[in-house]
Design an enzyme around this catalytic site. Structure first.
Site, PDB file in Angstrom:
ATOM      1  N   THR A 269     -21.565  -9.473  24.530  1.00 43.62           N
ATOM      2  CA  THR A 269     -21.778 -10.287  25.728  1.00 43.62           C
ATOM      3  C   THR A 269     -22.083 -11.746  25.363  1.00 43.62           C
ATOM      4  O   THR A 269     -22.656 -12.014  24.324  1.00 43.62           O
ATOM      5  CB  THR A 269     -22.968  -9.739  26.510  1.00 43.62           C
TER       6      THR A 269
ATOM      7  N   SER B 254     -25.993  -4.444  32.217  1.00 39.34           N
ATOM      8  CA  SER B 254     -27.304  -5.093  32.210  1.00 39.34           C
ATOM      9  C   SER B 254     -27.192  -6.601  32.410  1.00 39.34           C
ATOM     10  O   SER B 254     -28.218  -7.299  32.463  1.00 39.34           O
ATOM     11  CB  SER B 254     -28.021  -4.826  30.883  1.00 39.34           C
TER      12      SER B 254
ATOM     13  N   GLY C 284     -26.901  -9.623  25.157  1.00 37.82           N
ATOM     14  CA  GLY C 284     -27.940  -8.868  24.475  1.00 37.82           C
ATOM     15  C   GLY C 284     -28.067  -7.409  24.855  1.00 37.82           C
ATOM     16  O   GLY C 284     -29.097  -6.791  24.595  1.00 37.82           O
TER      17      GLY C 284
END
Length: 564
Positions: free
Chosen positions: A375, A447, A467
């Site tokens: 990401t 996320s 992360g």
């Protein structure tokens, strides 16, 4: 009149670079007035800044940065992955764009299980079956069509030039390429992308001719340049070579989706963030509400009481994530119930100051009326005050590490973000269940937490990070660092972070210096298990204070802020 001159404190991301040198040291906060870009690679920041100076708006710059990162940050920047965008116009209502990857039509619930019902190791990580249908190109086209000003071709051309002419690699990228040489060889028979007889060195020129040709197709033909024609044929041929599932029909049928933002409050601040299938927005607001009534400012940054409250909030929020969050097009996500203040308050009622709450005693919460059924990040703000927060990903570093032959780009391994089997953790240690089970055409839970913050109706901050499972907590703590601990933008990004995600039941810190020995001792005496796990996230953010744009580019990577 420059709108920034009328504002008080804000955070903004626009085409602005803090340092043009090869390297990543970032200590002092940079300040500009007209616009700023903060992203993960200096060449990409420069591309975004150039677009802003040419009269492009924040969305134009975001499109150009996205494609530039696909060239300069192959670990995470991509055209073979997907992501989320939060957009706040200077005038009008905010909006969010979901360009998350989707499961191919041939995907099935138990596709990563063996005959005995056990998860097959690495099948969802390093095979052709690990890839979801890419969304990044459609996402950029969709965003540009609605909000862009400059010509599409002019936004893609800088990436074409970077790929064809090459660019100097940083120490970080050289190290990443060297560490993955064996994986590239093993997973890409007959291909030579990123392979080199001698180790990569800082300052080497990385040329990607096949990727340049692919980008030219996108430049000239738009959506059809990727989801149809030559590039689509190359992608589907690559799938067939490794028993992958993405078909020509999957590509034609992929479309990104505009979704209503998740909007909430933290004290006097308005939080604008991403709705499902991102778990980040709901989790971020739950976390902020969970700690809102505690005197964090008085306790101080990373002090024992602060850490204890934050950890206990994170423990409960990640438990909720495991049960209730998934693709809203397939699963009824109880957004209102999860964000109800009384519910969030009730979740913290069994918190005990004297000892850690064991995660095996914390279950997902319950509420009346509910029916069960990974990401890189960049932030941009333009001269008019439009702001964009985008997080985009291949999931793991370099995704599946499998290249599309002839097209020169990497495939994602986003299928690992589904719950392959209820209760079995993915590569980030996150567990899930029915809400995030694999279904054809479904978007996997994420996320990613691109976020924009307002204060008194004015832009205050643009923030986000990569992360994996630490994305949510990194954004959460960066916001607290500014609002509660009076840090400027660069300080807030630099500050050491800690992380808890319910399971495994441990507090992960970046280095031994993240917490003082005294704080660690107090927490350990209460039963908290503390481990050192290394760097957590690479936050890129913008803050506006006294009419000035402050950039925060994470020194954990090559992240760079540029402005004018």
């Amino acid at each position: 009149m420059n709108p920034f001159l009328k504002t008080s404190t804000r955070i903004i991301f626009s085409a602005l670079i803090l340092s043009a040198t090869v390297g990543y040291s970032q200590s002092a906060t940079t300040q500009y007035h007209n616009g700023m870009v903060v992203c993960a690679y200096p060449d990409a920041s420069q591309v975004g800044l150039d677009i802003l100076k040419k009269g492009g708006n924040a969305v134009d710059a975001a499109v150009a940065v996205q494609f530039a990162l696909a060239v300069t940050l192959p670990e995470a920047g991509n055209i073979g992955g997907g992501g989320f965008m939060v957009f706040r116009p200077a005038k009008g209502l905010p909006n969010t764009l979901d360009f998350r990857e989707k499961a191919p039509a041939a995907a099935s619930k138990n596709m990563f299980l063996d005959a005995n019902g056990n998860v097959v190791p690495n099948m969802s990580i390093a095979t052709h079956q690990a890839s979801g249908v890419p969304g990044s190109v459609d996402g950029m086209i969709t965003a540009h069509a609605k909000y862009g000003k400059l010509k599409w071709a002019d936004l893609v051309q800088p990436a074409v030039d970077l790929a064809r002419k090459g660019f100097k690699i940083t120490p970080h990228l050289a190290g990443d390429l060297n560490r993955n040489q064996e994986a590239f060889k093993k997973l890409n028979p007959g291909k030579t992308y990123f392979l080199k007889d001698a180790p990569w060195q800082t300052g080497d020129i990385l040329v990607q001719e096949d990727l340049a040709k692919t980008l030219e197709q996108i430049r000239d033909k738009g959506r059809a340049g990727f989801y149809e024609g030559k590039v689509a044929a190359q992608l589907t041929a690559e799938m067939k070579s490794g028993n992958g599932m993405i078909s020509a029909e999957d590509l034609k049928n992929y479309h990104s989706v505009w979704r209503k933002p998740i909007i909430g409050k933290y004290k006097d601040y308005k939080i604008i963030t991403m709705p499902p299938p991102s778990s980040g927005g709901i989790a971020l607001l739950q976390l902020l509400h969970s700690v809102e009534n505690y005197p964090l400012h008085r306790w101080g940054y990373n002090q024992d009481s602060t850490v204890q409250v934050v950890v206990e909030a994170e423990r409960r929020v990640y438990a909720d994530r495991s049960k209730y969050l998934g693709d809203p097009d397939f699963f009824k996500v109880p957004v209102d119930s999860l964000l109800r203040p009384n519910y969030i308050t009730s979740r913290m009622q069994n918190f005990n100051w004297d000892k850690a709450t064991p995660s095996n005693e914390i279950k997902p919460g319950s509420f009346a009326g509910y029916e069960s059924d990974q990401t890189t990040h960049y932030s941009i703000v333009d001269k008019e005050g439009n702001s964009v927060s985008i997080t985009t990903t291949l999931n793991g570093g370099f995704g599946s590490k499998i290249f599309v032959a002839g097209a020169g780009f990497l495939l994602n391994n986003e299928m690992d973000d589904f719950s392959a089997k209820a209760g079995v953790p993915n590569m980030f240690g996150l567990t899930g269940g029915t809400a995030n089970s694999i279904q054809p055409g479904k978007r996997m839970l994420s996320s990613m937490t691109p976020t924009i913050v307002e204060k008194d109706g004015k832009l205050f901050m643009v923030v986000g990070t990569p992360g994996g499972s630490t994305i949510i907590t990194s954004v959460f703590q960066t916001i607290l660092n500014v609002i509660e601990f009076d840090q400027d933008m660069q300080q807030a990004v630099n500050s050491k972070r800690f992380h808890h995600q319910w399971l495994p039941d441990e507090v992960a810190i970046e280095t031994d210096a993240t917490l003082t020995d005294a704080v660690k001792s107090k927490l350990q005496q209460k039963g908290y298990k503390i481990i050192v796990r290394g760097a957590s996230g690479r936050v890129d953010a913008i803050l506006i204070k006294n009419g000035v744009l402050q950039g925060g580019a994470d020194p954990r990577g090559d992240d760079t802020s540029m402005g004018w």
